[in-house]
Design an enzyme around this catalytic site. Structure first.
Site, PDB file in Angstrom:
ATOM      1  N   SER B 217     -25.818  -5.946   4.927  1.00  0.00           N
ATOM      2  CA  SER B 217     -24.703  -5.528   5.778  1.00  0.00           C
ATOM      3  C   SER B 217     -25.101  -5.578   7.241  1.00  0.00           C
ATOM      4  CB  SER B 217     -24.301  -4.088   5.438  1.00  0.00           C
ATOM      5  OG  SER B 217     -23.767  -4.026   4.153  1.00  0.00           O
ATOM      6  N   GLU B 285       7.567  -7.872   3.158  1.00  0.00           N
ATOM      7  CA  GLU B 285       6.826  -6.629   3.023  1.00  0.00           C
ATOM      8  C   GLU B 285       6.136  -6.319   4.346  1.00  0.00           C
ATOM      9  OE1 GLU B 285       6.923  -9.389   1.170  1.00  0.00           O
ATOM     10  OE2 GLU B 285       5.668  -9.122  -0.572  1.00  0.00           O
TER      11      GLU B 285
END
Lengths: 251, 418
Positions: B217, B285
């Site tokens: 990460s 949406e």
């Protein structure tokens, strides 16, 4: 920071006019028994609302998604539902001779529609199609308040507003001109339980019934929801404490 | 950990022949992770959870759904009324779709803020954009399935966009429709693809994780880990942190599913599809609204379509647009301001996408659209050249200012075993 972004996003989503609000129309509001996290339906009001639907609306509006067995939710018992269904005739068949025939409805049947098809419905209503009411309370923004306002807000058009033939003035309707003639005037029905029959009271009862029809699982949904939120809140607390404890040697 | 370190002899026996357990151990247990990740790093696991929820509820829904124009709407109502707890499964599916997008948008903004797309994580970022594209296609086709008014008209508007493509546009639209209008063939192929695509997404997610574990990460400081003092093992530290994130996510999801299940939907979708009656405002949406605003900002159909797809295409080349060697916005004072302007601009685009395309909204949409592209195509490259960055810390373990600015060497640190 993170929760702030989440809250802003969620709020902007939930409050955006794209998902509700009907523009120029100010709706009357009411304290519905089914709103709020602990909301439930008012069975007596639903029974009265069903009576109103039956005596006033059912001449034009179908409720195709509702079966007679569903009326158990309104507080009717099995024999009452059987008796109720038996008052309606539905088409069945083909029989052994290959013919369709009419028979009294049973609890498993859906409510029969007043018109054979949409064209027949239009032909009987000046070209306008009376919508099916099974889902109407969810198919309009702010459904319950909209229906309540629509039913109780018919009035004479203000000076200068032209109302074409076959149209009626209703400030709760988007555009204010609606093809449905005023359905309720107050004292339209007589209730066995002696409840009020003013136009507001009858409109509210009918709305209660229509909200149930659109969202029949509302009560169980909220009941499970309260339990789920309670359980998950405790889960949040314990997982946070566990996280703190495990991370204690890193910080 | 090698295979013989597992306690159970059965696990040892299996792992010796099929090393799935040591693989899992490396991936989710030993995996060294920067010790300074903040809560913005929770959204990856939440996106994975959302995908899992969508697949499980979706498979159950498909058991009771009928993909036919005459039955789709009423089969969904059957699920809502007669299938045991069908209402719950459907409301979870509907609302987790929205939560999936919330989580993924936050995940992407996190990547933008902390420069997670920069070398050597370019492919990791690109795979993420691929997942985002696949999600949009899947969500769009899923919204068509209940065959309500917004399903039908949304499908009509969006598929018609492809007709703007010169020469082959009309043929592409016919291919999408399976005929000459949005009809039964369209519904059937959308259902088939809607069922297929989540599994393709799951496949790309695996690649996304493989690419992630190559270098590990990124972190809020944006400098590479330099040794064991900078990292902690994934388990138990980040597993428990992810569990806490999941608990909060599920709590919020439960509040919406059980108390506001239709708040993020459109009431018109409870009206059966009717090809003869167009809704007053066709809106997609909520999670598509920023891109819808970009589409409508351009007066030319082809131009609008190109810009809309360009808005996503630009994300693919982002690692090469932002040349600044410093990853984290913490050490880039100017970038940090522009990031928040971009964030506000994206929210504004979403708001404008839900408004009718008239008057002031059109002008504002054009300004916001222009800014979206200016941010990526002009501001980021220019900032990379001229911005004075703050001094970077020496390491994660000693967040002491070392007084040196970034060196190219750190961006290409040695790959980590995973």
């Amino acid at each position: 920071m993170l929760s702030r972004i989440g809250a802003v996003l969620l709020f902007s989503v939930l409050s955006s006019p794209a998902w509700g609000g009907s523009g120029d129309v100010a709706l009357k509001t009411r304290d519905w028994s089914f709103s709020g996290p602990f909301g439930t339906f008012d069975k007596a009001a639903m029974q009265r609302g069903f009576q109103v639907y039956n005596e006033v609306c059912a001449g034009c509006h179908s409720m195709k998604l509702i079966a007679f067995r569903n009326f158990a939710d309104l507080g009717y018992n099995k024999s009452e539902i059987k008796a109720l269904a038996a008052q309606y005739e539905v088409e069945d068949g083909p029989n052994d001779d290959g013919d369709m025939f009419m028979r009294p409805a049973i609890p498993a049947d859906r409510m029969p529609a007043p018109y054979a098809n949409d064209n027949a419905a239009r032909a009987g209503n000046n070209g306008a199609l009376p919508p099916d009411l099974s889902l109407i309370a969810k198919a309009r923004p702010n459904g319950p308040n909209y229906l309540y306002s629509l039913l109780s807000s018919y009035e004479d058009a203000p000076n200068g507003k032209e109302v074409p033939d076959g149209m009626y003035y209703n400030p709760a309707y988007p555009g204010h001109l609606i093809a449905m003639p005023q359905p309720l005037y107050g004292d339209d029905v007589e209730f066995i339980d002696g409840a009020a029959t003013s136009i507001e009271a009858v409109s509210a009862d009918l709305t209660q019934f229509l909200m149930w029809a659109a969202e029949p699982k509302l009560e169980v949904r909220k009941r499970i929801g309260v339990a789920a939120v309670f359980f998950l809140s405790i889960f949040v607390i314990f997982s946070y404490l566990a996280k703190r404890r495990i991370w204690a040697d890193v910080h | 950990m090698s295979a013989n370190q597992f306690k159970s002899p059965v696990i040892r026996w299996i792992d010796h022949r099929l090393p799935v357990f040591s693989m899992l151990h490396h991936t989710a247990h030993d995996y060294p992770t920067p010790k300074n990740l903040n809560y913005m790093w929770n959204f990856g696991s939440l996106a994975g959870l959302s995908l899992a929820i969508m697949i499980v509820t979706g498979i159950v829904l498909a058991m009771s759904y009928t993909a036919h124009v005459d039955y789709a709407f009423s089969s969904v109502e059957r699920i809502m009324r007669d299938v045991n707890h069908g209402w719950m499964i459907r409301y979870i599916h509907m609302n987790t779709a929205s939560f999936f997008f919330i989580v993924v948008y936050l995940h992407m903004f996190r990547g933008l803020y902390y420069g997670s797309y920069k070398a050597p994580r370019e492919l990791l970022w690109i795979l993420g954009v691929v997942i985002f594209l696949l999600m949009m296609a899947t969500a769009f086709m899923g919204y068509v399935l209940p065959w309500g008014q917004m399903s039908f008209w949304g499908a009509t508007v969006i598929t018609n966009l492809f007709s703007a493509i010169p020469y082959v546009g009309e043929s592409i639209v016919t291919l999408l429709w399976g005929g000459f209008s949005v009809d039964n063939a369209t519904l059937n192929r959308f259902f088939s693809l809607h069922y297929l695509m989540p599994f393709i997404i799951a496949g790309v997610v695996v690649l996304h994780i493989v690419a992630l574990h190559r270098f590990g990460s990124n972190n809020p400081i944006g400098i590479d880990t330099r040794g064991p003092q900078d990292t902690i093992s994934f388990h138990p530290y980040y597993t428990i942190k992810d569990v806490f994130g999941i608990a909060v996510f599920l709590l919020l999801l439960a509040v919406v599913v059980f108390f506001f299940p239709n708040a993020m939907g459109h009431p018109d979708n409870y009206i059966p599809a009717n090809a003869m009656q167009t809704p007053a405002h066709i809106v997609p949406e909520w999670y598509f609204l920023p891109f819808y605003a970009i589409l409508r900002a351009v007066p030319d159909k082809l131009g609008g379509v190109l810009l809309m797809f360009g808005a996503i295409a630009v994300l693919f080349i982002l690692p090469w647009l932002d040349k600044s060697p410093v990853r984290s916005a913490r050490f880039r004072p100017l970038f940090r301001i522009f990031f928040w302007v971009f964030f506000a601009n994206a929210i504004a685009l979403g708001y404008l996408g839900g408004k009718p395309a008239e008057g002031i909204y059109v002008i504002l949409s054009r300004v916001a659209t222009a800014w979206y592209f200016i941010h990526f195509l002009i501001i980021l490259p220019v900032l990379g050249m001229f911005e004075t960055t703050k001094p970077l810390p020496k390491s994660i373990a000693e967040p002491v200012l070392g007084g040196f600015s970034s060196t190219p060497e750190q961006a290409y640190a040695a790959p980590r075993r995973s």
